[in-house]
Structure formats: structure tokens, C-alpha cells
Design an enzyme around this catalytic site. Structure first.
Site, short mmCIF file in Angstrom:
data_model
loop_
_atom_site.label_atom_id
_atom_site.label_comp_id
_atom_site.label_asym_id
_atom_site.label_seq_id
_atom_site.Cartn_x
_atom_site.Cartn_y
_atom_site.Cartn_z
N ALA A 51 0.48 -1.28 0.07
CA ALA A 51 -0.12 0.20 -0.16
C ALA A 51 0.49 0.98 0.15
O ALA A 51 0.97 2.08 -0.70
CB ALA A 51 -0.96 -0.13 1.19
N ASP A 66 -10.12 -6.61 11.87
CA ASP A 66 -9.45 -7.66 11.47
C ASP A 66 -9.94 -9.31 10.38
O ASP A 66 -11.04 -9.41 11.12
CB ASP A 66 -9.24 -8.95 13.09
CG ASP A 66 -8.43 -9.59 13.05
OD1 ASP A 66 -7.98 -10.66 11.97
OD2 ASP A 66 -7.69 -9.41 14.04
N ASP A 99 -1.40 -8.85 -11.83
CA ASP A 99 -0.30 -8.89 -12.23
C ASP A 99 1.07 -7.77 -12.69
O ASP A 99 0.84 -7.41 -13.93
CB ASP A 99 -0.05 -10.12 -13.12
CG ASP A 99 1.15 -10.64 -14.12
OD1 ASP A 99 2.81 -9.65 -13.74
OD2 ASP A 99 1.87 -12.20 -14.14
N HIS A 100 0.91 -7.71 -11.91
CA HIS A 100 2.15 -6.34 -12.30
C HIS A 100 2.76 -5.21 -13.68
O HIS A 100 3.33 -4.89 -13.74
CB HIS A 100 2.52 -5.40 -10.80
CG HIS A 100 4.46 -5.74 -10.50
ND1 HIS A 100 4.98 -7.16 -10.19
CD2 HIS A 100 5.67 -4.86 -11.33
CE1 HIS A 100 5.73 -7.71 -10.52
NE2 HIS A 100 6.18 -5.77 -10.46
N HIS A 148 4.26 -13.95 -14.20
CA HIS A 148 5.14 -12.72 -14.37
C HIS A 148 5.37 -13.41 -16.19
O HIS A 148 5.62 -13.25 -17.41
CB HIS A 148 6.57 -12.14 -14.39
CG HIS A 148 5.75 -11.73 -12.80
ND1 HIS A 148 4.53 -10.37 -11.94
CD2 HIS A 148 6.57 -11.70 -10.95
CE1 HIS A 148 4.36 -10.66 -10.98
NE2 HIS A 148 5.42 -10.50 -10.81
N1 LIG Z 1 4.81 -5.97 -1.03
C1 LIG Z 1 5.09 -6.10 -2.23
O1 LIG Z 1 6.50 -5.55 -2.75
C2 LIG Z 1 4.71 -7.01 -2.82
C3 LIG Z 1 3.16 -7.49 -2.43
N2 LIG Z 1 2.68 -8.82 -2.79
C4 LIG Z 1 1.22 -8.82 -2.51
O2 LIG Z 1 0.57 -7.90 -2.05
C5 LIG Z 1 -0.74 -7.95 -0.38
C6 LIG Z 1 0.32 -7.79 0.84
O3 LIG Z 1 1.57 -7.53 0.35
P1 LIG Z 1 2.55 -6.23 1.65
O4 LIG Z 1 2.11 -5.29 1.38
O5 LIG Z 1 3.98 -6.89 0.98
O6 LIG Z 1 2.32 -7.39 2.97
P2 LIG Z 1 2.61 -6.10 4.83
O7 LIG Z 1 3.15 -7.79 4.55
O8 LIG Z 1 3.51 -5.68 5.08
O9 LIG Z 1 1.05 -5.94 4.48
C7 LIG Z 1 0.22 -6.86 5.20
C8 LIG Z 1 -1.06 -5.87 5.99
O10 LIG Z 1 -2.10 -6.68 6.07
C9 LIG Z 1 -2.91 -6.79 7.34
N3 LIG Z 1 -3.49 -8.35 8.26
C10 LIG Z 1 -2.79 -8.77 8.47
N4 LIG Z 1 -2.89 -9.71 8.94
C11 LIG Z 1 -4.01 -9.17 9.59
C12 LIG Z 1 -5.66 -9.77 9.64
N5 LIG Z 1 -5.70 -10.76 10.40
N6 LIG Z 1 -6.69 -8.90 9.12
C13 LIG Z 1 -6.64 -8.11 9.15
N7 LIG Z 1 -5.17 -7.13 8.54
C14 LIG Z 1 -4.33 -8.11 8.26
C15 LIG Z 1 -1.85 -5.44 7.66
O11 LIG Z 1 -1.79 -4.90 8.47
P3 LIG Z 1 -1.93 -4.85 10.22
O12 LIG Z 1 -1.25 -5.26 10.88
O13 LIG Z 1 -2.43 -3.29 10.61
O14 LIG Z 1 -2.97 -5.65 10.95
C16 LIG Z 1 -0.79 -4.97 7.18
O15 LIG Z 1 -1.28 -3.53 6.20
C17 LIG Z 1 0.32 -9.26 -0.36
O16 LIG Z 1 -0.69 -11.21 -1.33
C18 LIG Z 1 1.59 -9.52 -0.96
O17 LIG Z 1 2.14 -11.20 -1.77
C19 LIG Z 1 2.26 -8.49 -4.42
C20 LIG Z 1 3.72 -7.95 -5.08
C21 LIG Z 1 4.55 -7.13 -4.06
O1 LIG Z 2 6.50 -9.96 -8.49
C1 LIG Z 2 7.43 -9.68 -8.12
O2 LIG Z 2 8.27 -9.24 -8.48
C2 LIG Z 2 9.09 -8.06 -8.41
C3 LIG Z 2 10.28 -7.89 -9.43
O3 LIG Z 2 9.39 -7.18 -10.25
P1 LIG Z 2 9.75 -5.01 -10.91
O4 LIG Z 2 8.47 -4.69 -11.29
O5 LIG Z 2 10.80 -4.61 -9.83
O6 LIG Z 2 10.37 -5.83 -12.16
C4 LIG Z 2 10.24 -9.34 -7.41
O7 LIG Z 2 11.81 -8.97 -6.97
C5 LIG Z 2 10.09 -10.52 -6.46
O8 LIG Z 2 10.55 -11.15 -5.78
C6 LIG Z 2 8.19 -10.84 -7.00
O9 LIG Z 2 7.69 -10.80 -5.98
#
Ligand SMILES: NC(=O)C1=CN([C@@H]2O[C@H](COP(=O)(O)OP(=O)(O)OC[C@H]3O[C@@H](n4cnc5c(N)ncnc54)[C@H](OP(=O)(O)O)[C@@H]3O)[C@@H](O)[C@H]2O)C=CC1
Ligand SMILES: O=C1O[C@H](COP(=O)(O)O)[C@@H](O)[C@H](O)[C@H]1O
Length: 511
Positions: free
Chosen positions: A16, A87, A179-180, A242
Site C-alpha cells: 500500500a 481483523d 500481475d504488475h 510474470h
Molecule cells: N510488497 C510488495 O512489494 C508486494 C506484495 N504483493 C502482495 O501484496 C499483498 C500484501 O503484501 P505486503 O503489503 O507486502 O504485506 P505486509 O505484510 O507489509 O502488509 C500486510 C497488511 O495486511 C494487514 N493484515 C495482516 N493480518 C491481518 C489480519 N488478520 N486482519 C486484517 N489485516 C491484516 C496488515 O495490517 P495490520 O498489521 O495492521 O493488521 C498490513 O496492512 C500480499 O498478498 C503480497 O503477496 C505482491 C507483489 C509485491
Molecule cells: O512480483 C515480484 O516482482 C519483483 C520484480 O518486479 P520489478 O517490477 O521490480 O521488476 C520481484 O523482485 C519479486 O520477487 C516478485 O515477487
């Protein structure tokens, strides 16, 4: 585009902050969001609206492509955000959320259009969808849509189960699987490139193309994601989604001006015609590797097994390369070489198309001096299109000189992947999202590889950090010479490149 409420699960998370808020902000500044913007962020943590907006501001200041300077516009943007504690497993929280959403819909006169964005761990996807349904959040007079992040399952079975549970609440048309890579501007440009250039359109077939290489090499290692990555590996993390999406985008053949449904139909066609490999022949077509210690930009870096959180005896792959063929009159016999890896020499996502070599040099002056014509499409981090041609070297009569004609695209004004994707989802255009059948067929294709890995049938090659991957991945190319990397775009390197390797037995699956 009608106005809507954007309900963000995982509002305090990494994705986010790094991608979703900057994307919404840039769309807002560019006037791409119609009507009042209303975003409700969710998470377990107790966060006041004020503290939530501060977090968003910080995210914009750190990650937005357009600056977040203090202005009335910025204030309007921030005030569109409110936070609710939720939650995932607490059903009461969904009823509170429904009240919250309705209150804001009435306040801003927003129709009951609701976008649910699941930016939370995949273990929560099913439960959230079910609760959206049972709480009444999904019973709207307007539209409802679901944006879902990867990973979509961990294998064919789990992906099917997840899809079935989502389908109990959302129709396929309402599900937007991110799929970004599909949001990257150069990927979105592929169709235009093919079909607005008769020269390329005419050559886009096996008669003229020798092979296609699709690479996503990364310099980063596992970073702080050991828990996830050590289970996923390069096959699940990058290849199944990807890399196969890039292959579909590259190989599909479309009439100009096709509808989103036709485009997705053509992508499915590619997957349906991707020749399966059996578990027994996986090693002939797929190479897996794991990075060892090495040097990145002059600094020593640890090998995968010494990364924090990684089991010292992990057999997880951080690199995968495969040779694929498509059973289609236009692509028969053209190998698609696909590879991705971490801790490699360069960060580069690219498609390289090598054209066939009809060279007939009667006086043999150019032996070892000719280079193939290449079309190099750089997707990231730089966006460029390069054509590699042969010209006459003025100093050495009759000899050839390779030249590169390059167009560099992409500036900071170009919307990023998440902007493109969120914008499309808001207006209901699913062209650049993964359709369920694409996901299912992708899992199906990788299943023999997963099984071979699980049964210990595939060797795990090591490669030095900072290299181009294991040698075995070079061997995969056989008579198709080498992987074309950034270093190969140096004309001196080009001139020095050797002849085609000796021919070898047929490499087609099943042959
Ligand atoms: N980060 C990235 O670059 C990428 C992430 N993704 C995908 O995006 C998704 C999120 O990833 P990411 O932001 O990195 O994860 P984070 O661990 O950083 O964030 C997880 C979020 O989920 C919330 N959360 C966790 N448990 C609960 C719960 N029981 N109830 C409600 N909310 C909950 C947390 O908030 P709180 O702790 O306040 O509950 C937090 O806002 C995943 O599916 C990941 O695979 C995909 C591509 C890239
Ligand atoms: O989804 C994913 O992509 C990144 C690579 O993305 P890019 O836009 O930086 O090329 C990768 O690092 C990560 O492991 C994978 O979960």
C-alpha cells in the site's frame, strides 16, 4: 468512469505504501479519478484518521513520481482517506465497515460502486471474500469489483480452490487479478508495436524469427522476504505468473483494434498451445539455480544459504530458465527462452527477438563478423526499443559492422504499472489483468516442474552473485548461441561474438 468507494484491506502494509497510495495520488493529480475520491483503509492496528493520513503523506513523499508538495489539492487528496480497524477473521468488523462505507456514500453522494482491494497475505483472500458476501458489503445497487494481489495459489490445486471460493462471491468479470508486469508501459505497448508497424507485423512469425528470449534478471537477493521466498522460489514467485504473462503478450497474434475479451482469448490460446513438458524431460528444458556468494558493484555479498531467515540446507531456486515451444503454425520450431533470477549482474526485464540468418556470403569475408538482427524490447528499469543491424564498415572494405538503432522511451511523466492497473480496474477494463484460465493454464504448465523439484529429480546449479546465472542455462540455448544481455549491446562485444555453435539434435519436447 463512475465514482466509487475504494476499500483497501492491508492499508498499513508495504505494498500500500510503496505502490497503491502513490498510484492513487498520481491518478488524482492527472485528473483520472472522476467524482469524489473515497478510500477506506483497513488493518488490525488502531490508527486514527490523522495518523493514517500522515502515513499516506510519507508514502507519497517517498515513492510518488509526482511530488507531494503542500497544496490545497494534496489536502483534498488526503482527506479522502479514512481508516477502520478490521481483523480478517472478525465478522463484526465487516458490519462496521459496511456502515462506514454507506455513511461516506451518502455524505459524498457516491453510487454504491465498491472496489475491494486485497493487499493482504494470500491466506486471507478466501475469508475476506466470504465475509464481503455475508456482511452485505457485496450487495450493492452499483458494481462491485475485487482486485487481488499475487500469489494466486501455490499450485494448480490451491489456485483452483481459491478461484472457486472467490467465484462464490464475485463473477470472473468482477475479479481483477494483478500481475504488475502487465501494467508496465512497455508491456502495454507490445501490441501497438507489433500492429502499428507493418515491418514488424510482417516478420512476427517463425519464418523470420529464430528465437525469442524473455529475461527478468534482478540484482536484489531475497531481502527481508525469506519466509515467503524460501517456499515460493523463482518458479512460483516469477515464472508461473510474470514470465508466462510476458510470453503470452509476446506470442499472441491479434487483429488491430481487438476488444479486451479478444485479447484475453488470444492469450489463452497461447497457453493452450504451449507444448507441455513431461516430468521425465524437465531436465532437458528447464534449469534451476541458486545464488552463491559473489560480488555486486564491487561489494561482496552473501550466498542465498547465508541470507537471514534461510535454512542452510535450502534447496530453493533463485533462478530458473526454460525453453518452451508453441504448437501453432506461426510459432512452430521457434524456441522461447525464458529466464529469471535474483542477484544477477544487472537489473533488466527485456524481450529479445533474434531474427533468422539468411546469410549467403559468397566471398566469406564476413565469417565470424556478422551479428544477427535483433529487436530488443527493454521493459524495465529502462524502457527502450533497439534494432540491431549490420552495416558496412567503412574502414575495412566488405566487412560488416553491427549498429544499434535505439529509441529510449519512458520519462518520469509516464504512469507506473500500478497507476495503469488501478485506473483500468476503476473503469472496469480487465485487458491487462490475468484471466482465470490464463492462471490455471500457467499452473498446469509448471506442474511437472513442481513435481520434478519435489521429487528431487532436478539438479540445483549454483551461480556466483553478480553473474548471469548458472552455465547450464547457457547450454540450454544450444545452437542458438547465447542469451543477449545488456553487455551484448556494446558494439565491440558484438563484433567479437563468435559463430553459431555446432548443430545439435532436435530440442523440441517429445522429439
Ligand atoms: N510488497 C510488495 O512489494 C508486494 C506484495 N504483493 C502482495 O501484496 C499483498 C500484501 O503484501 P505486503 O503489503 O507486502 O504485506 P505486509 O505484510 O507489509 O502488509 C500486510 C497488511 O495486511 C494487514 N493484515 C495482516 N493480518 C491481518 C489480519 N488478520 N486482519 C486484517 N489485516 C491484516 C496488515 O495490517 P495490520 O498489521 O495492521 O493488521 C498490513 O496492512 C500480499 O498478498 C503480497 O503477496 C505482491 C507483489 C509485491
Ligand atoms: O512480483 C515480484 O516482482 C519483483 C520484480 O518486479 P520489478 O517490477 O521490480 O521488476 C520481484 O523482485 C519479486 O520477487 C516478485 O515477487
Amino acid at each position: 468512469m463512475e465514482s466509487s468507494t475504494f476499500v483497501l484491506f492491508g492499508a498499513t502494509g508495504d505494498l500500500a505504501k510503496r505502490k497503491i497510495y502513490p498510484a492513487l495520488y498520481n491518478l488524482f493529480l492527472d485528473g483520472q479519478i472522476s467524482g469524489p475520491l473515497s478510500v477506506i483503509g483497513l488493518g488490525r492496528r488502531e490508527v486514527s484518521n490523522e495518523a493514517f493520513r500522515k502515513q499516506i503523506l510519507q508514502s507519497l513523499q517517498t515513492f510518488s513520481r509526482q511530488p507531494a508538495v503542500d497544496s490545497p489539492q494534496l489536502q483534498v487528496f488526503l482527506e479522502a482517506f479514512e481508516y477502520s480497524v478490521l481483523d480478517v477473521g472478525n465478522t463484526e468488523d465487516y458490519f462496521k465497515l459496511l456502515e462506514h462505507v454507506k455513511r461516506r456514500e451518502q455524505l459524498f453522494n457516491i453510487p454504491e460502486n465498491r472496489m475491494f482491494y486485497l493487499s493482504v497475505g494470500p491466506e486471507f483472500f478466501k475469508e475476506i471474500a466470504a465475509n464481503i458476501h455475508s456482511s452485505g458489503l457485496g450487495s450493492t445497487k452499483g458494481w462491485k469489483r475485487l482486485i487481488i494481489e499475487k500469489p494466486f495459489g501455490t499450485d494448480l490445486k490451491s489456485a483452483r480452490e481459491l478461484n472457486d471460493s472467490l467465484n462464490a462471491v464475485f463473477t470472473e468479470e468482477e475479479i481483477f487479478r494483478i500481475d504488475h508486469f502487465l501494467g508496465k508501459p512497455m508491456v502495454q505497448n507490445l501490441e501497438v508495436l507489433k500492429y502499428s508497424n507493418p515491418v514488424l507485423r510482417a516478420l512476427w512469425k517463425n519464418r523470420y524469427i529464430a528465437n525469442v528470449q524473455i529475461t527478468a534478471s534482478e540484482t536484489v537477493g531475497v531481502e527481508e522476504r525469506a519466509g515467503y521466498y524460501d517456499k515460493a522460489g523463482a518458479l512460483r514467485d516469477m515464472f508461473q505468473n510474470h514470465m508466462l504473462q510476458l510470453l503470452m503478450m509476446m506470442a499472441m497474434q491479434l487483429p488491430k483494434g481487438s476488444t479486451p475479451e479478444e485479447i484475453r482469448g488470444k492469450k489463452r490460446y497461447v497457453m493452450e498451445h504451449l507444448i507441455p513438458i513431461s516430468k521425465d524431460e524437465v531436465n532437458k528444458h528447464v534449469v534451476r539455480g541458486q545464488y552463491a556468494e559473489g560480488e555486486m558493484k564491487g561489494n561482496s555479498v552473501a550466498g542465498y544459504l547465508n541470507e537471514p531467515g534461510i535454512n542452510q540446507s535450502s534447496q530453493n531456486e533463485t533462478f530458473i530458465a526454460a525453453r518452451l515451444f508453441i504448437d501453432d503454425p506461426l510459432w512452430n520450431e521457434v524456441p522461447f527462452y525464458v529466464r529469471t533470477g535474483k542477484r544477477m549482474k544487472e537489473k533488466s526485464t527485456r524481450i529479445v527477438i533474434e531474427f533468422k540468418e539468411p546469410f549467403n556470403d559468397s566471398n566469406n569475408l564476413n565469417k565470424g563478423n556478422d551479428v544477427p538482427n535483433l529487436l530488443i524490447i527493454e521493459i524495465g528499469p529502462n524502457e527502450a526499443i533497439t534494432l540491431q543491424l549490420n552495416t558496412k564498415d567503412q574502414l575495412q572494405k566488405g566487412k560488416l559492422e553491427p549498429v544499434l538503432a535505439t529509441y529510449e522511451a519512458g520519462t518520469s511523466d509516464v504512469p507506473e504499472a500500478y497507476e495503469n492497473l488501478i485506473f483500468d480496474a476503476l473503469r472496469g477494463d480487465a485487458t491487462f489483468f490475468a484471466h482465470w484460465r490464463e492462471v490455471e493454464l500457467s499452473w498446469q504448465w509448471v506442474t511437472p516442474i513442481q513435481e520434478a523439484m519435489e521429487e528431487g529429480l532436478m539438479p540445483l546449479h549454483t551461480y556466483a552473485s553478480g553473474s548471469y546465472g548458472p552455465d547450464a542455462a547457457m547450454e540450454l540455448l544450444g545452437e542458438d548461441r547465447w542469451w543477449f544481455d545488456e553487455a551484448d549491446q556494446d558494439t565491440e562485444v558484438l563484433s567479437a561474438q563468435a559463430e553459431v555453435a555446432a548443430t545439435q539434435e532436435s530440442i523440441r519436447p517429445g522429439a
